[in-house]
Design a protein around this motif. Structure first.
Motif, PDB file in Angstrom:
ATOM      1  N   ALA A 305       0.830  -1.210   0.000  1.00 18.57           N
ATOM      2  CA  ALA A 305       0.000   0.000   0.000  1.00 18.57           C
ATOM      3  C   ALA A 305       0.863   1.259   0.000  1.00 18.57           C
ATOM      4  CB  ALA A 305      -0.934  -0.004   1.210  1.00 18.57           C
ATOM      5  N   VAL A 306       1.901   1.266   0.816  1.00 21.95           N
ATOM      6  CA  VAL A 306       2.778   2.431   0.898  1.00 21.95           C
ATOM      7  C   VAL A 306       3.447   2.697  -0.444  1.00 21.95           C
ATOM      8  CG1 VAL A 306       4.923   3.289   1.907  1.00 21.95           C
ATOM      9  CG2 VAL A 306       3.191   2.268   3.374  1.00 21.95           C
ATOM     10  N   VAL A 307       3.984   1.647  -1.067  1.00 21.61           N
ATOM     11  CA  VAL A 307       4.682   1.801  -2.348  1.00 21.61           C
ATOM     12  C   VAL A 307       3.738   2.330  -3.419  1.00 21.61           C
ATOM     13  CG1 VAL A 307       5.874   0.572  -4.197  1.00 21.61           C
ATOM     14  CG2 VAL A 307       6.420   0.059  -1.812  1.00 21.61           C
ATOM     15  N   VAL A 308       2.553   1.712  -3.544  1.00 19.57           N
ATOM     16  CA  VAL A 308       1.600   2.119  -4.581  1.00 19.57           C
ATOM     17  C   VAL A 308       1.146   3.557  -4.374  1.00 19.57           C
ATOM     18  CG1 VAL A 308      -0.709   1.714  -5.527  1.00 19.57           C
ATOM     19  CG2 VAL A 308       0.808  -0.212  -5.076  1.00 19.57           C
ATOM     20  N   LEU A 309       0.808   3.909  -3.138  1.00 19.38           N
ATOM     21  CA  LEU A 309       0.278   5.251  -2.878  1.00 19.38           C
ATOM     22  C   LEU A 309       1.351   6.333  -2.977  1.00 19.38           C
ATOM     23  CD1 LEU A 309      -2.230   4.484   0.017  1.00 19.38           C
ATOM     24  CD2 LEU A 309      -2.709   4.849  -2.409  1.00 19.38           C
ATOM     25  N   LEU A 310       2.622   5.956  -2.767  1.00 22.17           N
ATOM     26  CA  LEU A 310       3.695   6.921  -3.000  1.00 22.17           C
ATOM     27  C   LEU A 310       3.821   7.243  -4.483  1.00 22.17           C
ATOM     28  CD1 LEU A 310       6.544   5.760  -0.584  1.00 22.17           C
ATOM     29  CD2 LEU A 310       5.289   7.927  -0.500  1.00 22.17           C
ATOM     30  N   ILE A 311       3.612   6.230  -5.331  1.00 21.23           N
ATOM     31  CA  ILE A 311       3.730   6.417  -6.784  1.00 21.23           C
ATOM     32  C   ILE A 311       2.452   7.026  -7.352  1.00 21.23           C
ATOM     33  CG2 ILE A 311       4.083   5.239  -8.982  1.00 21.23           C
ATOM     34  CD1 ILE A 311       5.684   3.124  -7.423  1.00 21.23           C
ATOM     35  N   ARG A 312       1.279   6.493  -6.904  1.00 24.14           N
ATOM     36  CA  ARG A 312      -0.018   6.977  -7.382  1.00 24.14           C
ATOM     37  C   ARG A 312      -0.892   7.292  -6.167  1.00 24.14           C
ATOM     38  NH1 ARG A 312      -1.269   6.608 -12.588  1.00 24.14           N
ATOM     39  NH2 ARG A 312      -3.488   6.702 -12.084  1.00 24.14           N
ATOM     40  N   PRO A 313      -0.890   8.538  -5.709  1.00 29.52           N
ATOM     41  CA  PRO A 313      -1.623   8.891  -4.479  1.00 29.52           C
ATOM     42  C   PRO A 313      -3.110   8.593  -4.524  1.00 29.52           C
ATOM     43  CG  PRO A 313      -0.095  10.633  -5.103  1.00 29.52           C
ATOM     44  CD  PRO A 313      -0.107   9.661  -6.227  1.00 29.52           C
ATOM     45  N   ARG A 314      -3.727   8.570  -5.722  1.00 27.35           N
ATOM     46  CA  ARG A 314      -5.161   8.268  -5.824  1.00 27.35           C
ATOM     47  C   ARG A 314      -5.420   6.779  -6.027  1.00 27.35           C
ATOM     48  NH1 ARG A 314      -4.879  13.067  -9.078  1.00 27.35           N
ATOM     49  NH2 ARG A 314      -5.822  14.841  -7.968  1.00 27.35           N
ATOM     50  N   GLY A 315      -4.390   5.947  -5.990  1.00 26.54           N
ATOM     51  CA  GLY A 315      -4.560   4.528  -6.247  1.00 26.54           C
ATOM     52  C   GLY A 315      -4.307   4.199  -7.708  1.00 26.54           C
ATOM     53  N   LEU A 316      -4.324   2.918  -8.023  1.00 24.41           N
ATOM     54  CA  LEU A 316      -3.988   2.469  -9.373  1.00 24.41           C
ATOM     55  C   LEU A 316      -4.929   3.020 -10.422  1.00 24.41           C
ATOM     56  CD1 LEU A 316      -3.181  -1.272  -8.558  1.00 24.41           C
ATOM     57  CD2 LEU A 316      -1.544   0.559  -9.039  1.00 24.41           C
ATOM     58  N   PHE A 317      -6.238   3.020 -10.141  1.00 26.84           N
ATOM     59  CA  PHE A 317      -7.226   3.482 -11.105  1.00 26.84           C
ATOM     60  C   PHE A 317      -8.096   4.611 -10.532  1.00 26.84           C
ATOM     61  CE2 PHE A 317      -6.099  -0.822 -12.274  1.00 26.84           C
ATOM     62  CZ  PHE A 317      -5.960  -0.755 -13.648  1.00 26.84           C
ATOM     63  N   GLY A 318      -7.598   5.294  -9.496  1.00 28.05           N
ATOM     64  CA  GLY A 318      -8.358   6.371  -8.881  1.00 28.05           C
ATOM     65  C   GLY A 318      -8.468   7.579  -9.787  1.00 28.05           C
ATOM     66  N   LYS A 319      -9.566   8.320  -9.632  1.00 33.57           N
ATOM     67  CA  LYS A 319      -9.809   9.507 -10.452  1.00 33.57           C
ATOM     68  C   LYS A 319      -9.828  10.757  -9.575  1.00 33.57           C
ATOM     69  CE  LYS A 319     -12.519   6.980 -13.898  1.00 33.57           C
ATOM     70  NZ  LYS A 319     -13.814   6.882 -14.591  1.00 33.57           N
TER      71      LYS A 319
END
Length: 324
Positions: A305-319
């Protein structure tokens, strides 16, 4: 590490991801359409698991599979009509507090009624046993029972619990059915339009309120399916709902709030990460290293979760604009 062990770790990752996906689907479906952060969703899974145990004991597992999702569907509609609808226009913090309170109440009531220990959840005879996967040229003894599935890339043969494989299949069917409902039916069309402009639909004479109630019931029904098929895997105790809610909510956040595709991808990602961490820990010979990897398995979900949200703060497919 052999190809057989990697194959089994992939299946285990799919099974873990299947449980996360079933719970996270209900969470993201309710949030994506109704805008409600439902922290009581783990409690719905818990209620379903307890209902499944007693329904299976008294009526048989076949009837439990049919009845428990229907019971949760009705329970979800009653919950939405009786409480949740009053919080549609309230801040998300209010929604979190009230639904988290419901989850705590359900957990404590179940502790009072059935105790804090695990309740045995026996598999039906048709769901017990192993599935045997075998490679080309493998000499499989005829005396070994169970379903046999050829896998040309395997060396010899490998076993996987039949019920866990069934859980993966049921999850895939549920996901497909939900997607078809939302994309190819008039009900799904009205729901998607209601998400964008519910007032306009009301002016056109469409009863959006009852459709939103049905949708909340569908989210609860998915939790019911998860409770029936996931209960024998996760065991049944008052704390299991909250234990599954946290990683399932992380699945929703990692995938992107309100994104069904994101929830599915994130569930698979976390399931695989947890499975491969456990698998590598089992393969390590050094006891100290094995202990360290085993401890890492408990926190790998949060590391992802930390790694993904550091790269994409809105999540993988967040808008943009969702939950901001």
């Amino acid at each position: 590490m052999t190809i057989n062990s990697i194959f089994l770790m992939v299946l285990t990752g799919l099974q873990l991801g299947a449980i996360y996906a079933l719970i996270a689907l209900g969470l993201t479906l309710i949030f994506g359409t109704l805008g409600v952060v439902n922290f009581a969703h783990g409690a719905l899974y818990l209620i379903a698991a307890y209902c499944a145990v007693f329904a299976a004991q008294s009526l048989g597992f076949g009837l439990a599979i049919v009845l428990v999702p229907i019971i949760l569907f009705i329970f979800g509609i009653a919950m939405e009509r009786g409480l949740i609808r009053f919080f549609y226009q309230r801040p998300h913090t209010d929604q979190i507090l009230v639904t988290f309170g419901i989850a705590i109440v359900v957990e404590e009531v179940l502790k009072w009624m059935f105790g804090a220990n695990n309740i045995p959840f026996a598999l039906p005879s048709w769901g017990a046993g192993q599935v045997l996967f075998y490679g080309l040229g493998a000499n499989v003894p005829a005396a070994i029972p169970g379903i046999r599935v050829p896998m040309p890339f395997l060396e010899g043969f490998a076993f996987f619990p039949a019920w866990r494989l069934l859980l993966i299949i049921v999850t895939a069917v549920t996901i497909f059915a939900l997607f078809a409902l939302l994309q190819f039916t008039r009900f799904g069309l009205v729901l998607r339009a209601g998400m964008r402009d519910p007032e306009m639909l009301r002016f056109l004479g469409v009863n959006v309120t009852i459709r939103f109630s049905i949708l909340f019931g569908i989210g609860a029904m998915i939790a019911g399916i998860a409770g029936v098929f996931g209960g024998p895997v996760t065991q049944v105790s008052p704390t299991v709902g909250m234990a599954l809610l946290v990683p399932s909510f992380l699945v929703v956040v990692i995938g992107g709030m309100g994104s069904m595709l994101g929830a599915l991808v994130a569930a698979l990602l976390l399931g695989m990460a947890s499975s491969f961490t456990t698998g590598f820990a089992a393969a390590v010979g050094d006891p100290t290293a094995k202990m360290a990897l085993t401890a890492l398995q408990q926190i790998v979900v949060y590391l992802v979760a930390v790694v993904v949200l550091l790269i994409r703060p809105r999540g993988l497919f967040g808008k943009k604009g969702i939950f901001e």
